[in-house]
Write a protein that holds these residues in place. Structure first.
Motif, PDB file in Angstrom:
ATOM      1  N   SER A 101      43.432   1.180 -27.434  1.00 47.67           N
ATOM      2  CA  SER A 101      43.772   2.518 -27.900  1.00 47.67           C
ATOM      3  C   SER A 101      45.267   2.581 -28.141  1.00 47.67           C
ATOM      4  CB  SER A 101      43.370   3.558 -26.848  1.00 47.67           C
ATOM      5  OG  SER A 101      43.760   4.841 -27.252  1.00 47.67           O
ATOM      6  N   GLN A 102      45.689   3.609 -28.884  1.00 47.33           N
ATOM      7  CA  GLN A 102      47.115   3.866 -29.054  1.00 47.33           C
ATOM      8  C   GLN A 102      47.520   5.112 -28.281  1.00 47.33           C
ATOM      9  OE1 GLN A 102      48.382   3.853 -33.122  1.00 47.33           O
ATOM     10  NE2 GLN A 102      47.470   1.871 -33.531  1.00 47.33           N
ATOM     11  N   ALA A 103      46.622   5.650 -27.495  1.00 48.38           N
ATOM     12  CA  ALA A 103      46.915   6.845 -26.707  1.00 48.38           C
ATOM     13  C   ALA A 103      47.748   6.490 -25.475  1.00 48.38           C
ATOM     14  CB  ALA A 103      45.617   7.519 -26.275  1.00 48.38           C
ATOM     15  N   TYR A 106      45.924   5.237 -22.256  1.00 48.06           N
ATOM     16  CA  TYR A 106      45.452   3.861 -22.212  1.00 48.06           C
ATOM     17  C   TYR A 106      46.483   2.951 -21.545  1.00 48.06           C
ATOM     18  CZ  TYR A 106      43.873  -0.707 -23.839  1.00 48.06           C
ATOM     19  OH  TYR A 106      43.478  -2.011 -23.897  1.00 48.06           O
ATOM     20  N   SER A 186      49.053  -5.234 -25.870  1.00 51.89           N
ATOM     21  CA  SER A 186      48.245  -4.098 -26.313  1.00 51.89           C
ATOM     22  C   SER A 186      49.017  -3.094 -27.150  1.00 51.89           C
ATOM     23  CB  SER A 186      47.662  -3.378 -25.094  1.00 51.89           C
ATOM     24  OG  SER A 186      46.871  -4.254 -24.338  1.00 51.89           O
TER      25      SER A 186
END
Length: 198
Positions: A101-103, A106, A186
Motif C-alpha cells: 500500500s501507499q497509505a 501500512y 516497500s
C-alpha cells in the motif's frame, strides 16, 4: 472429520475380515498381532495427514517452513543472514498475505511488526501559494513533497535475549537494518524516506 485411534482402526479391520476358520483370531493368534500393527500404522498415517492439512496454511506451518521459503523466495534478506525460526514463520505468512500500500498506516504497521509500537510518520509540505503561512509548518524545496520521515517512537518493544539470538547480535535491541530494508523496499519509488530512531 475426526482422527481415528488405533483401537477404532483395529475394530474396523476385524469387521472387514472374511469369514472362515483361517481368519478366526482365536484359531490364528498371529493374525491379531498383524491387525494391531496395521491399526497402529493407519492411526499414525491419519494423524500425519491431519498435520499436513495444517501445514498447508501458513498460519499453522511449522515443519514445512523450509518448503514454503523455497516457494516464496525466502528467507527475506532484510531479516539478516540467520533469522529466528519464529521470524521465518512470520515472514512466510506476511509474504503470502501482504498486498502492499501507499497509505501511511501500512508503513506504520511494518514498523510495529519490527518492534516499534509507537511509530508515526511525518510528511513534509512543499510551499504552495495560498497554503503557506509563516511560522506554521516547516517547508522545504519543491522536492519536499516526495519526502517523509518514519519516527520509530523510542525503544523497541522487545529485544533479543539469551538463547534466542545469534552470535554478534546486541542484547536488548533489534538491529534497525531490517526496518530500514523493509521500509525502503516497500516505499514508492519516487519518495525519499528518512528514519528517525529518537
Amino acid at each position: 472429520m475426526g482422527l481415528r485411534t488405533a483401537a477404532q482402526y483395529h475394530a474396523q479391520l476385524r469387521h472387514l475380515l472374511p469369514s472362515g476358520p483361517a481368519w478366526d483370531p482365536e484359531q490364528v493368534p498371529e493374525l491379531e498381532e498383524v491387525l494391531v500393527g496395521i491399526a497402529e500404522e493407519l492411526s499414525r498415517l491419519d494423524a500425519r495427514a491431519s498435520e499436513l492439512l495444517n501445514e498447508m496454511d501458513p498460519a499453522g506451518v511449522s515443519e514445512l517452513v523450509p518448503d514454503w521459503e523455497q516457494v516464496m523466495n525466502l528467507p527475506d534478506p532484510c531479516l539478516g543472514a540467520t533469522p529466528l525460526f519464529d521470524d521465518r514463520r512470520l515472514a512466510v505468512r506476511r509474504r503470502l498475505l501482504a498486498v502492499g500500500s501507499q497509505a501511511i498506516g501500512y508503513y506504520v504497521e511494518i514498523a510495529r511488526t519490527q518492534g516499534y509500537p509507537n511509530a508515526t510518520i511525518s510528511e513534509l509540505e512543499a510551499p504552495r501559494m495560498g497554503r503557506s503561512r509563516f511560522g506554521v509548518a516547516h517547508f522545504g524545496t519543491w522536492q519536499a513533497q516526495f519526502m517523509w520521515t518514519l519516527n520509530t517512537g523510542g525503544r523497541l518493544l522487545l529485544g533479543r535475549r539469551f538463547s534466542a539470538t545469534y552470535w554478534g547480535e546486541r542484547f536488548g535491541m533489534n538491529p534497525g537494518s531490517a526496518l530500514e530494508c523493509l521500509i525502503q523496499r516497500s516505499a514508492p519509488a519516487h519518495t525519499r524516506v528518512h528514519i528517525n530512531y529518537d
